[in-house]
Design a protein around this motif. Structure first.
Motif, PDB file in Angstrom:
ATOM      1  N   GLN A   1       0.828  -1.209   0.000  1.00 36.86           N
ATOM      2  CA  GLN A   1       0.000   0.000   0.000  1.00 36.86           C
ATOM      3  C   GLN A   1       0.864   1.262   0.000  1.00 36.86           C
ATOM      4  OE1 GLN A   1      -2.587  -0.462   3.385  1.00 36.86           O
ATOM      5  NE2 GLN A   1      -4.041  -1.764   2.298  1.00 36.86           N
ATOM      6  N   VAL A   2       1.893   1.264   0.844  1.00 34.52           N
ATOM      7  CA  VAL A   2       2.796   2.409   0.907  1.00 34.52           C
ATOM      8  C   VAL A   2       3.539   2.575  -0.415  1.00 34.52           C
ATOM      9  CG1 VAL A   2       4.856   3.348   2.032  1.00 34.52           C
ATOM     10  CG2 VAL A   2       3.051   2.288   3.405  1.00 34.52           C
ATOM     11  N   LEU A   3       3.950   1.454  -1.002  1.00 35.58           N
ATOM     12  CA  LEU A   3       4.667   1.508  -2.273  1.00 35.58           C
ATOM     13  C   LEU A   3       3.779   2.076  -3.381  1.00 35.58           C
ATOM     14  CD1 LEU A   3       7.095   0.917  -4.050  1.00 35.58           C
ATOM     15  CD2 LEU A   3       6.286  -1.454  -4.270  1.00 35.58           C
ATOM     16  N   THR A   4       2.542   1.641  -3.429  1.00 43.48           N
ATOM     17  CA  THR A   4       1.611   2.147  -4.446  1.00 43.48           C
ATOM     18  C   THR A   4       1.411   3.649  -4.296  1.00 43.48           C
ATOM     19  OG1 THR A   4       0.436   0.030  -4.560  1.00 43.48           O
ATOM     20  CG2 THR A   4      -0.741   1.979  -5.349  1.00 43.48           C
ATOM     21  N   TYR A   5       1.237   4.110  -3.076  1.00 43.68           N
ATOM     22  CA  TYR A   5       1.060   5.549  -2.818  1.00 43.68           C
ATOM     23  C   TYR A   5       2.313   6.319  -3.235  1.00 43.68           C
ATOM     24  CZ  TYR A   5       0.446   9.932  -0.288  1.00 43.68           C
ATOM     25  OH  TYR A   5       0.358  11.265   0.052  1.00 43.68           O
ATOM     26  N   ALA A   6       3.496   5.776  -2.900  1.00 47.73           N
ATOM     27  CA  ALA A   6       4.746   6.458  -3.231  1.00 47.73           C
ATOM     28  C   ALA A   6       4.945   6.525  -4.745  1.00 47.73           C
ATOM     29  CB  ALA A   6       5.921   5.743  -2.568  1.00 47.73           C
ATOM     30  N   GLU A   7       4.587   5.461  -5.447  1.00 48.04           N
ATOM     31  CA  GLU A   7       4.708   5.446  -6.906  1.00 48.04           C
ATOM     32  C   GLU A   7       3.793   6.492  -7.548  1.00 48.04           C
ATOM     33  OE1 GLU A   7       5.910   0.749  -7.673  1.00 48.04           O
ATOM     34  OE2 GLU A   7       3.796   1.366  -7.649  1.00 48.04           O
ATOM     35  N   GLN A   8       2.573   6.560  -7.042  1.00 44.63           N
ATOM     36  CA  GLN A   8       1.620   7.525  -7.591  1.00 44.63           C
ATOM     37  C   GLN A   8       2.064   8.960  -7.327  1.00 44.63           C
ATOM     38  OE1 GLN A   8      -1.993   6.275  -5.668  1.00 44.63           O
ATOM     39  NE2 GLN A   8      -2.420   4.652  -7.157  1.00 44.63           N
ATOM     40  N   ALA A   9       2.571   9.207  -6.127  1.00 44.41           N
ATOM     41  CA  ALA A   9       3.019  10.552  -5.772  1.00 44.41           C
ATOM     42  C   ALA A   9       4.211  10.964  -6.627  1.00 44.41           C
ATOM     43  CB  ALA A   9       3.386  10.607  -4.293  1.00 44.41           C
TER      44      ALA A   9
END
Length: 306
Positions: A93-101
């Motif tokens: 979840q954190v990785l997905t958010y970081a990728e999107q940001a």
């Protein structure tokens, strides 16, 4: 003539707790309202004085010791590791958010750095699962041994949570040795409640980690993990505690962080000191090392490190 029932000797005198509960401190006089009149052990300000540090140290040693005796905790396996390693789902979840940001602002260096950390955390999340598996395995297999073995952690999140969680998965007990920190480390929800302790002094906490230890497993971690690891190795090297298996989980990580061979080459430690550490890549490997040491009679049953 009827015999009067015997009165137990310990009931002839009020207990310290009864005195502290029943005593009236203020009788409306200057004397009774003075702080000096308060029972010493019921006087918080007095107990917190700098001069009372030796008493607080003793109390912090005794409380977990007596509680573990009451619960018949005979032996422990210590699991150290980073508080920053999440489980797989949280890491993704954190990785997905970081990728999107980062995709939204590819020129932002801070977001690029956070993406890098998230990627590494996602890779290291496997250690969370392995710590959980190891604790589950220890708790199940320990029931087949002659005496109880309980997992103990630092009580916080990350790898510590994973190990406590593994024991809880199979309805087993586990210990958490929390400590008051500026960031307020709170106990994870998987520690056995009656075996969840809180410390002020690092020294006493680290003593309790080793007092009943028959093995230590260090997962990837930072300053805290390194501190606990090297203190353990130093105590074994200097024979202040008996030798127990010290297992480093994830050799790639540890070889990158610590160059034990360089210490040997420099003459800073001996080859025998180098051999104090072993490596494992899976819960099964770690348990096999622990069990081999245990079954070879090196467990020193009933003996505590002092």
């Amino acid at each position: 003539m009827a015999h009067k029932p015997k009165i137990p000797c310990d009931s002839l005198f009020p207990t310290a707790k009864q005195d502290a509960t029943n005593v009236s401190y203020d009788y409306g006089s200057v004397q009774s309202s003075s702080p000096s009149y308060r029972l010493a052990y019921d006087d918080f300000d007095f107990i917190m004085r700098d001069e009372l540090r030796p008493v607080r140290l003793q109390l912090e040693l005794l409380k977990p010791e007596l509680t573990q005796l009451e619960h018949n905790i005979q032996a422990t396996i210590v699991v150290f590791g980073s508080a920053r390693i999440p489980d797989y789902q949280d890491a993704q979840q954190v990785l997905t958010y970081a990728e999107q940001a980062y995709q939204a602002q590819p020129q932002n260096e801070r977001l690029k750095q956070e993406l890098g950390y998230a990627q590494k955390a996602a890779i290291k999340s496997r250690y969370y699962e392995e710590a959980r598996n190891l604790s589950r395995l220890i708790t199940v297999e320990a029931k087949k041994l002659e005496w109880s073995v309980v997992v103990v952690t630092g009580g916080g999140p990350g790898i510590m949570e994973a190990a406590n969680r593994g024991a809880a998965d199979v309805a087993g007990k586990s210990i958490g040795l929390n400590i008051v920190l500026p960031g307020e480390q709170k106990p994870n929800p998987y520690i056995t409640p009656e075996l969840c302790f809180q410390f002020h002094y690092f020294a006493i906490r680290k003593m309790h980690f080793l007092m009943r230890a028959i093995a230590l497993v260090a997962f990837p971690g930072g300053y805290g993990t390194l501190d606990e690891l090297f203190e353990t190795l130093t105590l074994i090297q200097t024979r202040k505690v008996r030798r127990v298996p010290v297992i480093l989980f994830g050799r790639d990580y540890w070889d990158k962080i610590i160059n034990f061979d360089a210490l040997v080459d420099e003459g800073a430690i001996s080859q025998c000191d180098r051999e104090l550490v072993q490596y494992a890549e899976s819960a099964d490997e770690a348990w096999a090392i622990i069990l081999e040491n245990y079954t070879n009679g090196n467990n020193h049953k009933g003996q505590k490190n002092e």
